[in-house]
Motif scaffolding. Structure first.
Motif, PDB file in Angstrom:
ATOM      1  N   THR A 174       0.849  -1.193   0.000  1.00 10.63           N
ATOM      2  CA  THR A 174       0.000   0.000   0.000  1.00 10.63           C
ATOM      3  C   THR A 174       0.890   1.250   0.000  1.00 10.63           C
ATOM      4  OG1 THR A 174      -0.079   0.185   2.409  1.00 10.63           O
ATOM      5  CG2 THR A 174      -1.776  -1.213   1.352  1.00 10.63           C
ATOM      6  N   THR A 175       0.300   2.372  -0.341  1.00  7.96           N
ATOM      7  CA  THR A 175       1.027   3.642  -0.317  1.00  7.96           C
ATOM      8  C   THR A 175       1.572   3.916   1.077  1.00  7.96           C
ATOM      9  OG1 THR A 175      -0.410   4.485  -2.063  1.00  7.96           O
ATOM     10  CG2 THR A 175       0.817   6.122  -0.783  1.00  7.96           C
ATOM     11  N   GLU A 176       0.765   3.643   2.084  1.00  9.69           N
ATOM     12  CA  GLU A 176       1.193   3.862   3.472  1.00  9.69           C
ATOM     13  C   GLU A 176       2.365   2.950   3.840  1.00  9.69           C
ATOM     14  OE1 GLU A 176      -0.799   4.304   7.893  1.00  9.69           O
ATOM     15  OE2 GLU A 176      -1.869   3.139   6.392  1.00  9.69           O
ATOM     16  N   GLU A 177       2.315   1.680   3.432  1.00  6.81           N
ATOM     17  CA  GLU A 177       3.424   0.764   3.721  1.00  6.81           C
ATOM     18  C   GLU A 177       4.713   1.235   3.060  1.00  6.81           C
ATOM     19  OE1 GLU A 177       1.209  -3.534   4.338  1.00  6.81           O
ATOM     20  OE2 GLU A 177       1.462  -2.777   2.289  1.00  6.81           O
ATOM     21  N   LYS A 179       5.466   4.302   2.243  1.00  6.47           N
ATOM     22  CA  LYS A 179       5.890   5.520   2.927  1.00  6.47           C
ATOM     23  C   LYS A 179       6.604   5.188   4.239  1.00  6.47           C
ATOM     24  CE  LYS A 179       4.022   9.792   4.863  1.00  6.47           C
ATOM     25  NZ  LYS A 179       2.802  10.554   5.143  1.00  6.47           N
ATOM     26  N   HIS A 180       6.075   4.206   4.977  1.00  2.84           N
ATOM     27  CA  HIS A 180       6.646   3.835   6.274  1.00  2.84           C
ATOM     28  C   HIS A 180       7.814   2.859   6.147  1.00  2.84           C
ATOM     29  CE1 HIS A 180       2.663   4.903   8.502  1.00  2.84           C
ATOM     30  NE2 HIS A 180       3.287   5.960   8.019  1.00  2.84           N
ATOM     31  N   HIS A 184       2.249  -3.497   7.101  1.00  2.00           N
ATOM     32  CA  HIS A 184       1.255  -3.270   8.152  1.00  2.00           C
ATOM     33  C   HIS A 184       0.339  -4.485   8.264  1.00  2.00           C
ATOM     34  CE1 HIS A 184       1.622   1.370   7.621  1.00  2.00           C
ATOM     35  NE2 HIS A 184       2.689   0.835   8.139  1.00  2.00           N
ATOM     36  N   HIS A 191       0.691   0.190  14.215  1.00  2.00           N
ATOM     37  CA  HIS A 191       0.898   1.540  14.751  1.00  2.00           C
ATOM     38  C   HIS A 191      -0.043   1.791  15.896  1.00  2.00           C
ATOM     39  CE1 HIS A 191       3.668   3.090  11.710  1.00  2.00           C
ATOM     40  NE2 HIS A 191       3.049   2.275  10.901  1.00  2.00           N
TER      41      HIS A 191
END
Length: 191
Positions: A174-177, A179-180, A184, A191
């Motif tokens: 994912t975009t969030e994964e 970025k981090h 997740h 988080h």
């Protein structure tokens, strides 16, 4: 069979009588390990003597983002292009694995240089900085009176290791994964 990075497979079927190529079949939708894919692996890690060092079973696989540098490069490079269900034996030398032993990361420290009142035992890990400014996890390997012997090398540094892996799942990160920089959800970071 020929594989390309997009995930298509090209099968060439041969006539068993004259060995001529008769038909090409292209299958779409085969997901392969590539950069920015979340990969779930079961594996068994052993040293050259066959001693098991680590394991992740199919019911609790290791998950990582491929190409993110979060696993040793020798293993990550060997997994490129595999698909779900593929199994592979991978030998990783120290320079592409857990590194060579760095003698400067083995040191003797006087007890009074460590936090006062803290019990110090063999096997305990402490985080500290070395002369290069980087933080290292140091393991207490020996205690002789007031002299504490610590090692900041990875426990498998200097070792050639062998992975037996099976690819359990592959999906887009994912975009969030991305970025981090980590996975997740179940089997990943929370988080």
């Amino acid at each position: 069979m020929i594989q390309n990075p997009v995930g298509f497979k090209l099968f060439i079927r041969y006539n068993s009588f004259n060995r001529r190529a008769l038909k090409f079949i292209i299958e779409e939708g085969i997901t392969m390990i590539a950069k920015n894919k979340v990969v779930s692996l079961s594996y068994c890690l052993k040293d050259t003597q066959g001693e098991e060092l680590d394991r992740a079973d199919a019911d609790k696989p290791m998950k990582y983002i491929h190409g993110g540098g979060t696993i040793v490069s020798g293993l990550e490079n060997a997994l490129d292009g595999l698909k779900v269900g593929d199994k592979k034996e991978v030998t990783v030398k120290p320079e592409e694995g857990y590194g060579e032993i760095v003698s400067e990361l083995r040191m003797k420290v006087e007890r009074n240089k460590l936090p006062a009142g803290q019990e110090i035992t063999v096997g305990m890990e402490l985080t500290g900085e070395h002369g290069d400014g980087k933080k290292y996890a140091f393991t207490i390997v020996e205690i002789k009176g007031d002299d504490i012997y610590m090692d900041g090398n990875h426990p498998w540094a200097g070792k050639t290791v062998h992975y037996s892996v099976e690819v359990m799942e592959i999906r887009d990160a994912t975009t969030e994964e991305l970025k981090h920089g980590h996975v997740h959800g179940e089997g990943g970071h929370h988080h």
